[in-house]
Each structure stands twice: as structure tokens, then as C-alpha cells.
Design a protein around this motif. Structure first.
Motif, PDB file in Angstrom:
ATOM      1  N   THR A  39     -60.328  -9.543 -31.629  1.00  0.00           N
ATOM      2  CA  THR A  39     -61.378  -8.935 -30.816  1.00  0.00           C
ATOM      3  C   THR A  39     -61.201  -7.428 -30.740  1.00  0.00           C
ATOM      4  OG1 THR A  39     -60.105  -9.222 -28.795  1.00  0.00           O
ATOM      5  CG2 THR A  39     -61.609 -11.008 -29.401  1.00  0.00           C
ATOM      6  N   VAL A  40     -62.314  -6.729 -30.558  1.00  0.00           N
ATOM      7  CA  VAL A  40     -62.280  -5.276 -30.475  1.00  0.00           C
ATOM      8  C   VAL A  40     -62.052  -4.860 -29.037  1.00  0.00           C
ATOM      9  CG1 VAL A  40     -63.592  -3.169 -30.837  1.00  0.00           C
ATOM     10  CG2 VAL A  40     -63.813  -5.064 -32.454  1.00  0.00           C
ATOM     11  N   ASP A  41     -61.078  -3.965 -28.845  1.00  0.00           N
ATOM     12  CA  ASP A  41     -60.817  -3.438 -27.504  1.00  0.00           C
ATOM     13  C   ASP A  41     -61.920  -2.451 -27.154  1.00  0.00           C
ATOM     14  OD1 ASP A  41     -59.948  -2.277 -25.202  1.00  0.00           O
ATOM     15  OD2 ASP A  41     -57.905  -1.912 -25.891  1.00  0.00           O
ATOM     16  N   GLU A  42     -62.751  -2.824 -26.193  1.00  0.00           N
ATOM     17  CA  GLU A  42     -63.911  -1.999 -25.847  1.00  0.00           C
ATOM     18  C   GLU A  42     -63.512  -0.611 -25.369  1.00  0.00           C
ATOM     19  OE1 GLU A  42     -67.689  -2.307 -22.766  1.00  0.00           O
ATOM     20  OE2 GLU A  42     -66.704  -4.131 -23.472  1.00  0.00           O
ATOM     21  N   THR A  43     -62.323  -0.501 -24.788  1.00  0.00           N
ATOM     22  CA  THR A  43     -61.886   0.803 -24.269  1.00  0.00           C
ATOM     23  C   THR A  43     -61.517   1.773 -25.391  1.00  0.00           C
ATOM     24  OG1 THR A  43     -59.578   0.083 -24.084  1.00  0.00           O
ATOM     25  CG2 THR A  43     -61.017  -0.279 -22.167  1.00  0.00           C
ATOM     26  N   LYS A  44     -61.345   1.241 -26.614  1.00  0.00           N
ATOM     27  CA  LYS A  44     -60.953   2.095 -27.739  1.00  0.00           C
ATOM     28  C   LYS A  44     -62.128   2.414 -28.671  1.00  0.00           C
ATOM     29  CE  LYS A  44     -56.123   0.598 -27.794  1.00  0.00           C
ATOM     30  NZ  LYS A  44     -55.032   0.001 -28.607  1.00  0.00           N
ATOM     31  N   LEU A  45     -63.311   1.955 -28.326  1.00  0.00           N
ATOM     32  CA  LEU A  45     -64.470   2.258 -29.156  1.00  0.00           C
ATOM     33  C   LEU A  45     -64.793   3.742 -29.081  1.00  0.00           C
ATOM     34  CD1 LEU A  45     -66.890  -0.711 -28.354  1.00  0.00           C
ATOM     35  CD2 LEU A  45     -65.526  -0.362 -30.417  1.00  0.00           C
ATOM     36  N   GLU A  46     -65.230   4.315 -30.214  1.00  0.00           N
ATOM     37  CA  GLU A  46     -65.617   5.719 -30.228  1.00  0.00           C
ATOM     38  C   GLU A  46     -67.098   5.847 -30.555  1.00  0.00           C
ATOM     39  OE1 GLU A  46     -63.540   7.926 -33.219  1.00  0.00           O
ATOM     40  OE2 GLU A  46     -64.483   6.872 -34.884  1.00  0.00           O
ATOM     41  N   ARG A  47     -67.601   7.055 -30.426  1.00  0.00           N
ATOM     42  CA  ARG A  47     -69.000   7.303 -30.748  1.00  0.00           C
ATOM     43  C   ARG A  47     -69.264   6.999 -32.215  1.00  0.00           C
ATOM     44  NH1 ARG A  47     -71.099  13.108 -29.350  1.00  0.00           N
ATOM     45  NH2 ARG A  47     -73.042  12.123 -30.004  1.00  0.00           N
ATOM     46  N   PHE A  48     -70.350   6.310 -32.474  1.00  0.00           N
ATOM     47  CA  PHE A  48     -70.734   6.054 -33.856  1.00  0.00           C
ATOM     48  C   PHE A  48     -71.043   7.389 -34.534  1.00  0.00           C
ATOM     49  CE2 PHE A  48     -74.166   5.306 -36.987  1.00  0.00           C
ATOM     50  CZ  PHE A  48     -73.430   4.553 -37.882  1.00  0.00           C
ATOM     51  N   GLY A  49     -70.418   7.617 -35.696  1.00  0.00           N
ATOM     52  CA  GLY A  49     -70.636   8.846 -36.443  1.00  0.00           C
ATOM     53  C   GLY A  49     -69.518   9.858 -36.312  1.00  0.00           C
ATOM     54  N   ALA A  50     -68.607   9.659 -35.359  1.00  0.00           N
ATOM     55  CA  ALA A  50     -67.524  10.640 -35.174  1.00  0.00           C
ATOM     56  C   ALA A  50     -66.669  10.761 -36.434  1.00  0.00           C
ATOM     57  CB  ALA A  50     -66.661  10.238 -33.981  1.00  0.00           C
ATOM     58  N   ALA A  51     -66.495   9.636 -37.152  1.00  0.00           N
ATOM     59  CA  ALA A  51     -65.656   9.646 -38.354  1.00  0.00           C
ATOM     60  C   ALA A  51     -66.242  10.520 -39.456  1.00  0.00           C
ATOM     61  CB  ALA A  51     -65.453   8.222 -38.864  1.00  0.00           C
ATOM     62  N   LEU A  52     -67.574  10.655 -39.472  1.00  0.00           N
ATOM     63  CA  LEU A  52     -68.221  11.471 -40.513  1.00  0.00           C
ATOM     64  C   LEU A  52     -67.682  12.893 -40.487  1.00  0.00           C
ATOM     65  CD1 LEU A  52     -70.437  12.060 -42.652  1.00  0.00           C
ATOM     66  CD2 LEU A  52     -71.978  12.532 -40.746  1.00  0.00           C
ATOM     67  N   PHE A  53     -67.591  13.471 -39.294  1.00  0.00           N
ATOM     68  CA  PHE A  53     -67.133  14.858 -39.186  1.00  0.00           C
ATOM     69  C   PHE A  53     -65.618  14.959 -39.262  1.00  0.00           C
ATOM     70  CE2 PHE A  53     -71.326  14.726 -37.285  1.00  0.00           C
ATOM     71  CZ  PHE A  53     -71.933  15.793 -37.927  1.00  0.00           C
ATOM     72  N   ARG A  54     -64.927  13.941 -38.775  1.00  0.00           N
ATOM     73  CA  ARG A  54     -63.466  13.956 -38.860  1.00  0.00           C
ATOM     74  C   ARG A  54     -63.018  13.912 -40.318  1.00  0.00           C
ATOM     75  NH1 ARG A  54     -62.719  10.173 -35.486  1.00  0.00           N
ATOM     76  NH2 ARG A  54     -62.520   8.429 -36.932  1.00  0.00           N
ATOM     77  N   ASN A  55     -63.675  13.085 -41.126  1.00  0.00           N
ATOM     78  CA  ASN A  55     -63.293  12.932 -42.533  1.00  0.00           C
ATOM     79  C   ASN A  55     -63.842  14.032 -43.421  1.00  0.00           C
ATOM     80  OD1 ASN A  55     -62.012  10.547 -41.817  1.00  0.00           O
ATOM     81  ND2 ASN A  55     -63.788   9.272 -42.296  1.00  0.00           N
ATOM     82  N   SER A  56     -64.886  14.743 -42.944  1.00  0.00           N
ATOM     83  CA  SER A  56     -65.515  15.780 -43.756  1.00  0.00           C
ATOM     84  C   SER A  56     -64.870  17.141 -43.566  1.00  0.00           C
ATOM     85  CB  SER A  56     -67.007  15.894 -43.415  1.00  0.00           C
ATOM     86  OG  SER A  56     -67.684  14.702 -43.700  1.00  0.00           O
ATOM     87  N   ALA A  57     -64.089  17.304 -42.494  1.00  0.00           N
ATOM     88  CA  ALA A  57     -63.549  18.621 -42.159  1.00  0.00           C
ATOM     89  C   ALA A  57     -62.678  19.182 -43.277  1.00  0.00           C
ATOM     90  CB  ALA A  57     -62.761  18.549 -40.853  1.00  0.00           C
ATOM     91  N   ALA A  58     -61.749  18.360 -43.797  1.00  0.00           N
ATOM     92  CA  ALA A  58     -60.844  18.834 -44.849  1.00  0.00           C
ATOM     93  C   ALA A  58     -61.603  19.113 -46.130  1.00  0.00           C
ATOM     94  CB  ALA A  58     -59.749  17.803 -45.092  1.00  0.00           C
ATOM     95  N   ALA A  59     -62.566  18.249 -46.467  1.00  0.00           N
ATOM     96  CA  ALA A  59     -63.330  18.422 -47.705  1.00  0.00           C
ATOM     97  C   ALA A  59     -64.169  19.690 -47.656  1.00  0.00           C
ATOM     98  CB  ALA A  59     -64.219  17.207 -47.948  1.00  0.00           C
ATOM     99  N   ALA A  60     -64.684  20.038 -46.473  1.00  0.00           N
ATOM    100  CA  ALA A  60     -65.536  21.215 -46.359  1.00  0.00           C
ATOM    101  C   ALA A  60     -64.767  22.490 -46.687  1.00  0.00           C
ATOM    102  CB  ALA A  60     -66.123  21.303 -44.951  1.00  0.00           C
ATOM    103  N   ASP A  61     -63.476  22.530 -46.306  1.00  0.00           N
ATOM    104  CA  ASP A  61     -62.671  23.719 -46.571  1.00  0.00           C
ATOM    105  C   ASP A  61     -62.441  23.930 -48.062  1.00  0.00           C
ATOM    106  OD1 ASP A  61     -62.455  24.215 -43.888  1.00  0.00           O
ATOM    107  OD2 ASP A  61     -60.551  23.141 -43.659  1.00  0.00           O
TER     108      ASP A  61
END
Length: 243
Positions: A1-23
Motif C-alpha cells: 500500500t502507498v503511504d498517503e503521507t509520503k505522496l508528492e505533487r504530481f509533476g514534481a519529478a519532471l523538474f527534479r529530473n530535468s534540473a541536471a539535464a538543463a545545465d
């Protein structure tokens, strides 16, 4: 089961994973013949035959390039395809029996202002092929209180487009296709209403609402319910929007 308290905003990973590539993103990328040239773009001109030369020329502030043996020509505001034909005709006329190839070297940079609820609000010098999404990635993306659904792209006081990043995240289609021009600004307004979708859905997460009003529409954001899913094992909780 997914721990509801650990859910993050949908889409946050897009910017987290794109930061290094953008540089590491290069400014020199392939462009099509419909690319519109401007001051700062670099043309690479090769000709060979009865004589040969490799020339690199940047478009100056007046929008011109100076070509040995052929003089200067205005290229700013014209497409790469048009300029290729013009320079080929000029050199072929001046130098009989030569073959001419004109390509684009480095792209010009444009200055865009990324403001509002973004992690690193500032002015950024980015590629002339960049869009609102590119500018947002350069600025680290929206903050926890910034919207993913109503990003505004301004040119002066005029609203050029309003970008819903969920179009890209959910459909693979970017609604922000307008290229940045120098002086444009990207404004990230405060986040809208949110809901937390947990349980037996394909993408448990915290979702920002725009036009969605019904449970079916909200479940569609979360990817729907797997065949093994049970509606009784799904929770949808309204989250108070930030003021």
C-alpha cells in the motif's frame, strides 16, 4: 500500500529530473528550414569547386552577415531556408563553378524573466528555440505553492499563452509551443485547489485541479482504476488551496 503521507505533487519529478539535464543542454541543436534568424545566430558557409572556403559569420545587430567575395546581406527576420537559397545564389553568381552549403552554427540566446512562485526567480539567457517549459526548467520549476496548471507567458503586457503543464505530463503534448523572444516573461501564479488521490489508482499523488469537478475527472488525472482496483479502496481528499 502507498503511504498517503509520503505522496508528492504530481509533476514534481519532471523538474527534479530535468534540473541536471538543463545545465548540460547545448545551445547548438538541429533546426529546420523554417527557423527565423536573428542577431546573434551563427551561420556556417562552405563552398568548394574552382575555389573553396569555410566561413563562420554571426548575424550582427543590424541583422546582416558579411560574406567574402559577395558582400553583406540582411538575414534577420528571414527563415534559414530562404537565407540558404539567397547566399547560394550570391556566391554561385560571383564564383562560377562552386557548390555552396549554408548551415546554422550556434543559436542566439534570448533573455527571459521567470517570476512568481518559482524556485529561482531571475532573468535567464536561454536558447532561441526555448519555450515556457524550458524557461521553467531553467528556474527550477514552480515552488510548492506555485501552479502547474496556469503558467502565463507574457510578451510585454500581452498574454501570449497560458500553459497547462499537465498536458505534457499526462498526454505527452506540450501546450507551451511558442518560442521565447527576448524580454518575454513567464509568470507562475499561486497553486489552485488540490486533491490527494490514494489507494488503488494507477498514479497515487496530489493533483492540482483546473476544470475538473467530478470524481470521474479526478480519477482520470490519477490514471484511472486498474482492473483489480476497488472503488471502496480509493480515497480522494480535498486539500485547501494556498492563499
Amino acid at each position: 500500500t502507498v503511504d498517503e503521507t509520503k505522496l508528492e505533487r504530481f509533476g514534481a519529478a519532471l523538474f527534479r529530473n530535468s534540473a541536471a539535464a538543463a545545465d548540460k543542454a547545448p545551445l547548438s541543436v538541429p533546426v529546420g528550414p523554417d527557423y527565423v534568424l536573428g542577431p546573434g545566430d551563427e551561420l556556417v558557409i562552405d563552398y568548394w569547386g574552382t575555389s573553396s572556403q569555410h566561413i563562420t559569420r554571426s548575424v550582427d545587430r543590424e541583422g546582416r552577415v558579411s560574406i567574402p567575395e559577395a558582400g553583406s546581406v540582411v538575414v534577420a527576420g528571414r527563415t534559414l531556408g530562404e537565407v540558404q537559397q539567397t547566399i547560394q545564389k550570391m556566391l554561385s553568381h560571383q564564383l562560377r563553378g562552386v557548390s555552396v552549403d549554408v548551415t546554422l552554427g550556434k543559436l542566439r540566446t534570448v533573455r527571459v524573466y521567470v517570476v512568481g512562485d518559482v524556485k529561482n526567480p531571475a532573468a535567464y539567457d536561454i536558447s532561441s528555440l526555448s519555450t515556457a517549459l524550458s524557461a521553467l526548467i531553467a528556474a527550477g520549476g514552480p515552488t510548492e505553492t506555485g501552479s502547474y496548471r496556469t503558467v502565463k507567458h507574457f510578451r510585454g503586457k500581452a498574454l501570449v499563452e497560458e500553459v497547462d503543464l499537465y498536458d505534457l505530463m499526462l498526454k505527452g503534448v506540450s501546450s507551451g509551443e511558442v518560442h521565447i523572444e527576448s524580454g518575454d516573461s513567464i509568470l507562475v501564479p499561486p497553486i489552485g485547489p488540490q486533491v490527494t488521490v490514494a489507494g488503488k489508482v494507477r498514479r497515487p499523488a496530489i493533483y492540482e485541479l483546473r476544470k475538473e469537478q467530478t470524481l470521474d475527472q479526478i480519477l482520470d488525472l490519477a490514471g484511472g482504476v486498474p482492473v483489480s482496483g476497488e472503488l471502496s479502496r480509493i480515497t480522494v481528499e480535498r486539500t485547501q488551496a494556498h492563499e
